[in-house]
Design an enzyme around this catalytic site. Structure first.
Site, PDB file in Angstrom:
ATOM      1  CD  GLU A   1      -3.040  -1.139   2.174  1.00  0.00           C
ATOM      2  OE1 GLU A   1      -2.969  -0.292   3.086  1.00  0.00           O
ATOM      3  OE2 GLU A   1      -3.947  -1.990   2.113  1.00  0.00           O
TER       4      GLU A   1
ATOM      5  CD  GLU B   1      -3.703  -6.041   3.006  1.00  0.00           C
ATOM      6  OE1 GLU B   1      -4.647  -5.280   3.350  1.00  0.00           O
ATOM      7  OE2 GLU B   1      -2.526  -5.841   3.328  1.00  0.00           O
TER       8      GLU B   1
END
Length: 584
Positions: A197, A317
């Site tokens: 991220e 995810e």
């Protein structure tokens, strides 16, 4: 997930340290003489199969489906058990393999175990522990994704700051140089992911974010490819900014991948659903058509941007931004979400990794905390399941009983009937079906209500041709009652008789109709953020962020909405640090 708040939530489980028992049968004569012991032919074949990776990256990543995250563990700060999970054992990966998982993602935060100045040395003990955990998984024949995790927001984000750029890039290179060297001889079932991220310092322009993202991915690629061993053709995962699956950011990553001229590249993104639903805010209480379209459109984009072009996608995810056992998202709506997400992943050729920070699998007891959720997820890896417009049917305590209708979401299945335990309900007497409309008769609801105690009186199963049954809870309830209360801006606990009902959401407004609360952009405040039901203690609790955001002396009308359809109005007024609540 790149959010430290996920790491600090309360956990009810007892934390223990467990260790796996490794039993080896050793021929002492072979060891004593130094003679190499030949493995049996079937064992050699098994070992080869457990490490073999197809040359086609699309086929290799397809073999990784389904996947699971060892979340809040090696990425925990400062140490493996700091965020509430036990030490990782070989037994964990044995269990995951037995449950049908083909790969695991092992997020690692390196910076708590690394010098912050040149030469940015990673602690040898930490490196050895990471390798031990990776080897546990590889020994089970699982694919492994190893990454650089919370470093993204601790120091890597400053690569976009001109005065910090060179030092950050040097540290990034040094980090991956050490990781690549440690793991260069591992099977190609080990994949590397450049950074989790990735985000950039406040004030960074969009153009600079794109440039910084490309620079990180290019540097990662160059370091690993030049490090020797199996790293020369190891599968490497490159993320979008923030691992966000938006078209502009996936376009950027597409361009970066094309510039590398390397077939062994995997695109990675994350998915946590439609934000209002994911955290239950702004009235996003159901997995409705808006949610479904957002999910379908996002996965279709992953396919068109990457899969259709021969670039495999690893959904590193997926989940919701609220925990599965928090009550933030109603159970049936949550189940519909997981069923659809995994279907869309299959439909679009995306390998998906469940984000599990310890709230799905109890790693000490080796049990799923919410078996219904895992059953739905596991089933949806291969087949669709039917659902319905709700998993709850509310009937008034004491009657009168009237027929109630649910809409079936067949999802390509065929409805097979209703069961109460081992007893099949009778169509025509207990229920009727017209198209997708399932109607429970008044007679059946009276029977299923039993002694009509508040709450769930019975649970029936709707069976479909494939997938898991849909559970329907028959609940006796009366309209909830809220009483007057006094508290402070630290907490307001309103005495509440839920009378078998369940809280859905709360709308909060000033007299002029404007939103009141910490979420000023919506009248519907965040479930478990602004308020929480406390069913055990018959209370509705409002939190400090909500209470402190209220205007002094301005009454706020709360519209408290319940899943039965009941609503209750209530008035809250703040005066200094005192808050009073008045029943309407």
């Amino acid at each position: 997930m790149n959010d430290a708040r996920r790491a600090t939530g309360p956990r009810s489980r007892r934390l223990t340290r467990t260790a796996s028992l490794l039993v080896a049968l050793i021929t002492t004569t072979g060891l004593a003489t130094g003679t190499a012991l030949a493995a049996p032919a079937d064992q050699a074949a098994s070992n080869a199969a457990s490490t073999w990776v197809p040359n086609d990256p699309m086929k290799a990543v397809a073999q990784m489906q389904p996947s699971w995250n060892l979340g809040n563990t090696m990425d925990a700060i400062p140490d493996e058990t700091s965020w509430g999970n036990p030490l990782t054992t070989k037994a964990l990966f044995d269990y995951l393999k037995a449950q049908g998982f083909k790969s695991v993602r092992i997020p690692v935060s390196w910076y708590p175990h690394q010098s912050a100045t040149a030469p940015y040395t990673i602690d040898a003990t930490w490196m050895a522990r990471v390798k031990q955990v990776v080897d546990y998984a590889l020994a089970d024949g699982l694919y492994v994704d190893l990454n650089v995790h919370h470093d993204s927001w601790d120091w890597i984000e400053n690569i976009s700051v001109p005065s910090d750029h060179d030092a950050v890039l040097a540290r990034f290179d040094a980090t991956w140089t050490q990781i690549a060297a440690e793991f260069k001889d591992e099977s190609r079932k080990l994949l590397f992911e450049s950074v989790n991220e990735p985000q950039f310092a406040a004030g960074t322009s969009d153009a600079q974010k794109t440039a910084s993202m490309n620079e990180l991915n290019t540097a990662f690629h160059a370091v690993v490819r030049g490090s020797g061993g199996n790293n020369g053709n190891r599968l490497l995962m490159l993320p979008t900014q923030g691992c966000t699956p938006s078209q502009p950011l996936m376009d950027d990553l597409n361009g970066e991948i094309a510039s590398l001229h390397d077939k062994n590249i995997v695109a990675t993104v994350h998915f946590y659903g439609y934000y209002p639903f994911s955290v239950n805010i702004a009235g996003g209480t159901t997995y409705d058509a808006t949610n479904q379209k957002m999910t379908a459109d996002t996965f279709a984009l992953m396919h068109s941007e990457f899969v259709a072009k021969g670039i495999p996608v690893y959904l590193g995810e997926y989940g919701l931004l609220s925990e599965p056992n928090s009550g933030t998202v109603e159970q049936g709506e949550l189940l519909k979400y997981y069923e659809d997400v995994n279907y869309q992943a299959r439909l679009n050729g995306v390998t998906s990794a469940l984000w599990d920070d310890g709230n799905y699998l109890d790693r000490t007891a080796m049990q799923w905390r919410e078996p219904d959720i895992f059953s739905m997820i596991k089933s949806s890896w291969k087949a669709r399941s039917g659902t319905a417009s709700s998993d709850n049917v509310f009937v008034p305590k004491g009657g009168p009983f009237t027929a109630q209708t649910l809409t079936l979401n067949l999802n390509g299945t065929t409805f097979k009937g209703l069961w109460n335990g081992h007893q099949k309900l009778v169509e025509g007497r207990d229920y009727t079906v017209s198209g997708t409309q399932l109607t429970l008769t008044a007679r059946a609801l009276a029977d299923l209500s039993g002694n009509q105690a508040y709450g769930v009186n019975s649970t029936i199963k709707a069976e479909f041709s494939t997938g898991v049954p849909w559970l329907i809870h028959v609940i006796s309830s009366d309209k909830p009652v809220l009483s007057d209360a006094t508290g402070t801006t630290a907490s307001l606990s309103i005495p509440t008789q839920y009378n078998g009902d369940q809280l859905e959401t709360i709308k909060s407004q000033y007299a002029d109709g404007t939103a009141a609360g910490s979420a000023s952009w919506t009248a519907y405040q965040a479930f478990n953020g602004a308020f929480s039901p406390d069913y055990a203690n018959n209370a509705l609790v409002f939190k400090p962020d909500f209470l402190n955001s209220l205007k002094d002396g301005a009454p706020v009308t709360l519209t408290v909405e319940f899943w039965s359809g009941a609503t209750v109005t209530y008035t809250v007024t703040k005066s200094g640090t005192t808050v009073t609540g008045t029943a309407s």
